[in-house]
Design a protein around this motif. Sequence first.
Motif, PDB file in Angstrom:
ATOM      1  N   LEU A  39       0.837  -1.199   0.000  1.00  0.00           N
ATOM      2  CA  LEU A  39       0.000   0.000   0.000  1.00  0.00           C
ATOM      3  C   LEU A  39       0.873   1.250   0.000  1.00  0.00           C
ATOM      4  CD1 LEU A  39      -2.692   1.422   0.074  1.00  0.00           C
ATOM      5  CD2 LEU A  39      -2.724   1.105   2.557  1.00  0.00           C
ATOM      6  N   ARG A  40       1.926   1.253   0.794  1.00  0.00           N
ATOM      7  CA  ARG A  40       2.848   2.395   0.813  1.00  0.00           C
ATOM      8  C   ARG A  40       3.419   2.630  -0.581  1.00  0.00           C
ATOM      9  NH1 ARG A  40       6.132   5.621   3.819  1.00  0.00           N
ATOM     10  NH2 ARG A  40       5.413   4.873   5.824  1.00  0.00           N
ATOM     11  N   ARG A  41       3.817   1.555  -1.229  1.00  0.00           N
ATOM     12  CA  ARG A  41       4.380   1.677  -2.586  1.00  0.00           C
ATOM     13  C   ARG A  41       3.363   2.264  -3.554  1.00  0.00           C
ATOM     14  NH1 ARG A  41       6.512  -3.564  -5.836  1.00  0.00           N
ATOM     15  NH2 ARG A  41       6.153  -2.721  -7.892  1.00  0.00           N
ATOM     16  N   ALA A  42       2.119   1.808  -3.475  1.00  0.00           N
ATOM     17  CA  ALA A  42       1.066   2.329  -4.359  1.00  0.00           C
ATOM     18  C   ALA A  42       0.826   3.817  -4.100  1.00  0.00           C
ATOM     19  CB  ALA A  42      -0.220   1.537  -4.169  1.00  0.00           C
ATOM     20  N   LEU A  43       0.844   4.215  -2.842  1.00  0.00           N
ATOM     21  CA  LEU A  43       0.674   5.633  -2.514  1.00  0.00           C
ATOM     22  C   LEU A  43       1.877   6.456  -2.982  1.00  0.00           C
ATOM     23  CD1 LEU A  43      -0.800   5.191   1.071  1.00  0.00           C
ATOM     24  CD2 LEU A  43      -1.999   6.222  -0.877  1.00  0.00           C
ATOM     25  N   GLU A  44       3.077   5.901  -2.853  1.00  0.00           N
ATOM     26  CA  GLU A  44       4.286   6.610  -3.294  1.00  0.00           C
ATOM     27  C   GLU A  44       4.291   6.787  -4.805  1.00  0.00           C
ATOM     28  OE1 GLU A  44       7.405   5.184   0.195  1.00  0.00           O
ATOM     29  OE2 GLU A  44       7.340   4.077  -1.684  1.00  0.00           O
ATOM     30  N   GLU A  45       3.867   5.769  -5.519  1.00  0.00           N
ATOM     31  CA  GLU A  45       3.888   5.812  -6.982  1.00  0.00           C
ATOM     32  C   GLU A  45       2.663   6.512  -7.550  1.00  0.00           C
ATOM     33  OE1 GLU A  45       4.385   1.716  -8.077  1.00  0.00           O
ATOM     34  OE2 GLU A  45       6.460   1.673  -7.385  1.00  0.00           O
ATOM     35  N   ARG A  46       1.773   6.947  -6.675  1.00  0.00           N
ATOM     36  CA  ARG A  46       0.543   7.645  -7.054  1.00  0.00           C
ATOM     37  C   ARG A  46      -0.386   6.790  -7.907  1.00  0.00           C
ATOM     38  NH1 ARG A  46      -0.879  12.215  -4.728  1.00  0.00           N
ATOM     39  NH2 ARG A  46      -1.826  12.913  -6.631  1.00  0.00           N
ATOM     40  N   GLY A  47      -0.233   5.470  -7.804  1.00  0.00           N
ATOM     41  CA  GLY A  47      -1.167   4.577  -8.484  1.00  0.00           C
ATOM     42  C   GLY A  47      -2.509   4.584  -7.791  1.00  0.00           C
ATOM     43  N   VAL A  48      -2.479   4.900  -6.513  1.00  0.00           N
ATOM     44  CA  VAL A  48      -3.697   5.011  -5.723  1.00  0.00           C
ATOM     45  C   VAL A  48      -3.563   6.254  -4.843  1.00  0.00           C
ATOM     46  CG1 VAL A  48      -2.983   3.644  -3.698  1.00  0.00           C
ATOM     47  CG2 VAL A  48      -5.357   3.634  -4.380  1.00  0.00           C
ATOM     48  N   GLU A  49      -4.682   6.883  -4.586  1.00  0.00           N
ATOM     49  CA  GLU A  49      -4.720   8.032  -3.688  1.00  0.00           C
ATOM     50  C   GLU A  49      -5.660   7.697  -2.543  1.00  0.00           C
ATOM     51  OE1 GLU A  49      -4.955  11.963  -5.770  1.00  0.00           O
ATOM     52  OE2 GLU A  49      -5.294  10.651  -7.492  1.00  0.00           O
ATOM     53  N   ALA A  50      -5.545   8.436  -1.475  1.00  0.00           N
ATOM     54  CA  ALA A  50      -6.416   8.183  -0.338  1.00  0.00           C
ATOM     55  C   ALA A  50      -6.719   9.474   0.393  1.00  0.00           C
ATOM     56  CB  ALA A  50      -5.774   7.176   0.616  1.00  0.00           C
ATOM     57  N   ALA A  51      -7.838   9.447   1.102  1.00  0.00           N
ATOM     58  CA  ALA A  51      -8.236  10.539   1.976  1.00  0.00           C
ATOM     59  C   ALA A  51      -8.550   9.929   3.336  1.00  0.00           C
ATOM     60  CB  ALA A  51      -9.452  11.261   1.417  1.00  0.00           C
TER      61      ALA A  51
END
Length: 155
Positions: A39-51
């Motif tokens: 999940l950290r990797r996805a957030l770092e790569e901006r493949g996924v965003e979150a609020a």
Amino acid sequence: MIAIRTATPDDAGLIFGFVRDLARHEDAEDKLVATEALLRRALEERGVEAAIAEQDGRAVGAALFFHKHSTWSGWNGLYLEDLYVAPEARGSGAGRALLAHVAAVGVARECTRVEWAVSDTNAAAAGFYRSLGAEPMPWRIYRVSGEALARLAGE
């Protein structure tokens, strides 16, 4: 009062905790194979965003989303992968605030829709989504994974 903030990769542990809680809520924890690191990797790569939704300075929920494109409309949209609000915060407006945040992100980016899937067995969520003006779509999601995915890819 509910406050919404944009998540960062440093929020991966918090968000993953919500994902785990969601899997438990849906009685599907045994199907959760993701990790906090992924999940950290996805957030770092901006493949996924979150609020993150916070109430009185404490995180009570999260929404995870990403871009998708409609070849029929020609415009981008957002896909809401997960929306979770802790049981003690349900009814507080946190879910609505998270969805409003995702909608605002979409509108700011000229997206024409926000879409998500909901289990046929989750009548409470379906009712909540309908109260916001969401409509169920007349098609089903199909998935190929595991051995079937490997076989198909090998053709």
